[in-house]
Design an enzyme around this catalytic site. Sequence first.
Site, PDB file in Angstrom:
ATOM      1  CE  LYS A  52      34.103  37.174  32.216  1.00  0.00           C
ATOM      2  NZ  LYS A  52      32.824  37.610  32.832  1.00  0.00           N
ATOM      3  N   GLY A  53      40.418  39.803  33.067  1.00  0.00           N
ATOM      4  CA  GLY A  53      41.016  41.056  33.535  1.00  0.00           C
ATOM      5  C   GLY A  53      42.057  41.691  32.632  1.00  0.00           C
ATOM      6  CD  GLU A 107      46.646  37.231  35.663  1.00  0.00           C
ATOM      7  OE1 GLU A 107      45.811  37.705  34.854  1.00  0.00           O
ATOM      8  OE2 GLU A 107      46.379  36.292  36.439  1.00  0.00           O
ATOM      9  CG  ASP A 108      44.137  40.885  35.912  1.00  0.00           C
ATOM     10  OD1 ASP A 108      44.850  39.954  36.359  1.00  0.00           O
ATOM     11  OD2 ASP A 108      42.917  40.959  36.136  1.00  0.00           O
ATOM     12  CG  ASP A 111      46.716  39.942  46.251  1.00  0.00           C
ATOM     13  OD1 ASP A 111      47.647  40.345  46.977  1.00  0.00           O
ATOM     14  OD2 ASP A 111      45.541  39.911  46.640  1.00  0.00           O
ATOM     15  CG  PHE A 162      39.641  45.376  45.315  1.00  0.00           C
ATOM     16  CD1 PHE A 162      40.019  44.035  45.335  1.00  0.00           C
ATOM     17  CD2 PHE A 162      38.716  45.787  44.356  1.00  0.00           C
ATOM     18  CE1 PHE A 162      39.484  43.133  44.432  1.00  0.00           C
ATOM     19  CE2 PHE A 162      38.177  44.889  43.450  1.00  0.00           C
ATOM     20  CZ  PHE A 162      38.557  43.559  43.483  1.00  0.00           C
ATOM     21  CB  VAL A 163      43.140  48.642  41.614  1.00  0.00           C
ATOM     22  CG1 VAL A 163      44.004  49.470  42.543  1.00  0.00           C
ATOM     23  CG2 VAL A 163      43.837  47.328  41.263  1.00  0.00           C
ATOM     24  CG  ASP A 169      36.011  41.940  37.988  1.00  0.00           C
ATOM     25  OD1 ASP A 169      37.204  41.564  38.009  1.00  0.00           O
ATOM     26  OD2 ASP A 169      35.078  41.296  38.499  1.00  0.00           O
ATOM     27  NE  ARG A 175      35.410  42.002  33.740  1.00  0.00           N
ATOM     28  CZ  ARG A 175      36.208  41.226  34.467  1.00  0.00           C
ATOM     29  NH1 ARG A 175      37.484  41.520  34.604  1.00  0.00           N
ATOM     30  NH2 ARG A 175      35.733  40.147  35.063  1.00  0.00           N
TER      31      ARG A 175
HETATM   32  P1  XMP Z   1      46.910  36.041  43.152  1.00  0.00           P
HETATM   33  O1  XMP Z   1      46.825  36.105  44.649  1.00  0.00           O
HETATM   34  O2  XMP Z   1      46.672  34.665  42.629  1.00  0.00           O
HETATM   35  O3  XMP Z   1      45.702  36.915  42.707  1.00  0.00           O
HETATM   36  O4  XMP Z   1      48.187  36.665  42.637  1.00  0.00           O
HETATM   37  C1  XMP Z   1      45.593  37.356  41.407  1.00  0.00           C
HETATM   38  C2  XMP Z   1      44.140  37.465  41.029  1.00  0.00           C
HETATM   39  O5  XMP Z   1      43.360  38.081  42.060  1.00  0.00           O
HETATM   40  C3  XMP Z   1      42.494  39.045  41.529  1.00  0.00           C
HETATM   41  N1  XMP Z   1      42.806  40.342  42.153  1.00  0.00           N
HETATM   42  C4  XMP Z   1      42.209  41.516  41.898  1.00  0.00           C
HETATM   43  N2  XMP Z   1      41.225  41.852  41.029  1.00  0.00           N
HETATM   44  N3  XMP Z   1      41.329  44.105  41.749  1.00  0.00           N
HETATM   45  C5  XMP Z   1      40.803  43.151  40.967  1.00  0.00           C
HETATM   46  O6  XMP Z   1      39.923  43.472  40.182  1.00  0.00           O
HETATM   47  C6  XMP Z   1      42.319  43.851  42.639  1.00  0.00           C
HETATM   48  O7  XMP Z   1      42.781  44.762  43.344  1.00  0.00           O
HETATM   49  C7  XMP Z   1      42.777  42.480  42.719  1.00  0.00           C
HETATM   50  N4  XMP Z   1      43.734  41.875  43.466  1.00  0.00           N
HETATM   51  C8  XMP Z   1      43.714  40.568  43.089  1.00  0.00           C
HETATM   52  C9  XMP Z   1      42.704  39.021  40.048  1.00  0.00           C
HETATM   53  O8  XMP Z   1      41.673  38.246  39.472  1.00  0.00           O
HETATM   54  C10 XMP Z   1      44.011  38.322  39.809  1.00  0.00           C
HETATM   55  O9  XMP Z   1      44.038  37.537  38.631  1.00  0.00           O
HETATM   56 MG    MG Z   2      42.441  37.852  36.957  1.00  0.00          MG
END
Ligand code: XMP
Ligand code: MG
Length: 185
Positions: A52-53, A107-108, A111, A162-163, A169, A175
């Site tokens: 959803k992000g 993609e949002d 990480d 964490f954002v 979200d 969101r």
């Molecule tokens: P990876 O490690 O697979 O993680 O690159 C990506 C997914 O982790 C979630 N994510 C976050 N969601 N705030 C969020 O709301 C954050 O700071 C955050 N860091 C990681 C997100 O779902 C993303 O698709």
């Molecule tokens: Mg996501």
Amino acid sequence: MNSGDPVPEAWRSQVSEVMIGSADIATRLNDLAADISADYMALNPVLVVVLKGSFIFASDLSRALTIPHEVEFMRAKSYQGVSTTGVVQIEGIDLTKLIDRHVIIIEDIIDTGLTLNRIYAKVQSAGVASVKTCVLLEKMGQQRRRDVPFFDYVAFHVPEKFVVGYGLDMDQTLRHLPFIGVYKN
Ligand code: XMP
Ligand code: MG
């Protein structure tokens, strides 16, 4: 609202900082959209939006593009166990729609890169003409995986905090904030 502005009263108990203000998001997205519009002129790309992000990012980016394009959506569910190779399950998209198309995955946040890495592999194996990735935020941290594909378009590089907001979200809340904020623990 600009980056660093005071957090609006309504969110002050949950958000400690306006990391990226709405004005700065809009400015950056216009530049990004201009780049993508130039790169994909006459290619009629498909934006594959990872829910959803990415829903707010994708809707703003789509409206800023000046070229014809289509939009599809998918869900990606991560199951990260004890092993470092997590499994990402893709749902909600008919991959045959992407055959011979120029795909841009939206993609949002990146990480470790695992989620996008898996989505990228799935899309690439679907018989597409090309695939690139477009991410709103890339976290700059140690845990970043080296086996991820190159991220073609990145709106912002951010520190490892964490954002929330602008689609991102905390347990499905926050969101809708019009800015990207740092979540208060
Ligand atoms: P990876 O490690 O697979 O993680 O690159 C990506 C997914 O982790 C979630 N994510 C976050 N969601 N705030 C969020 O709301 C954050 O700071 C955050 N860091 C990681 C997100 O779902 C993303 O698709
Ligand atoms: Mg996501």
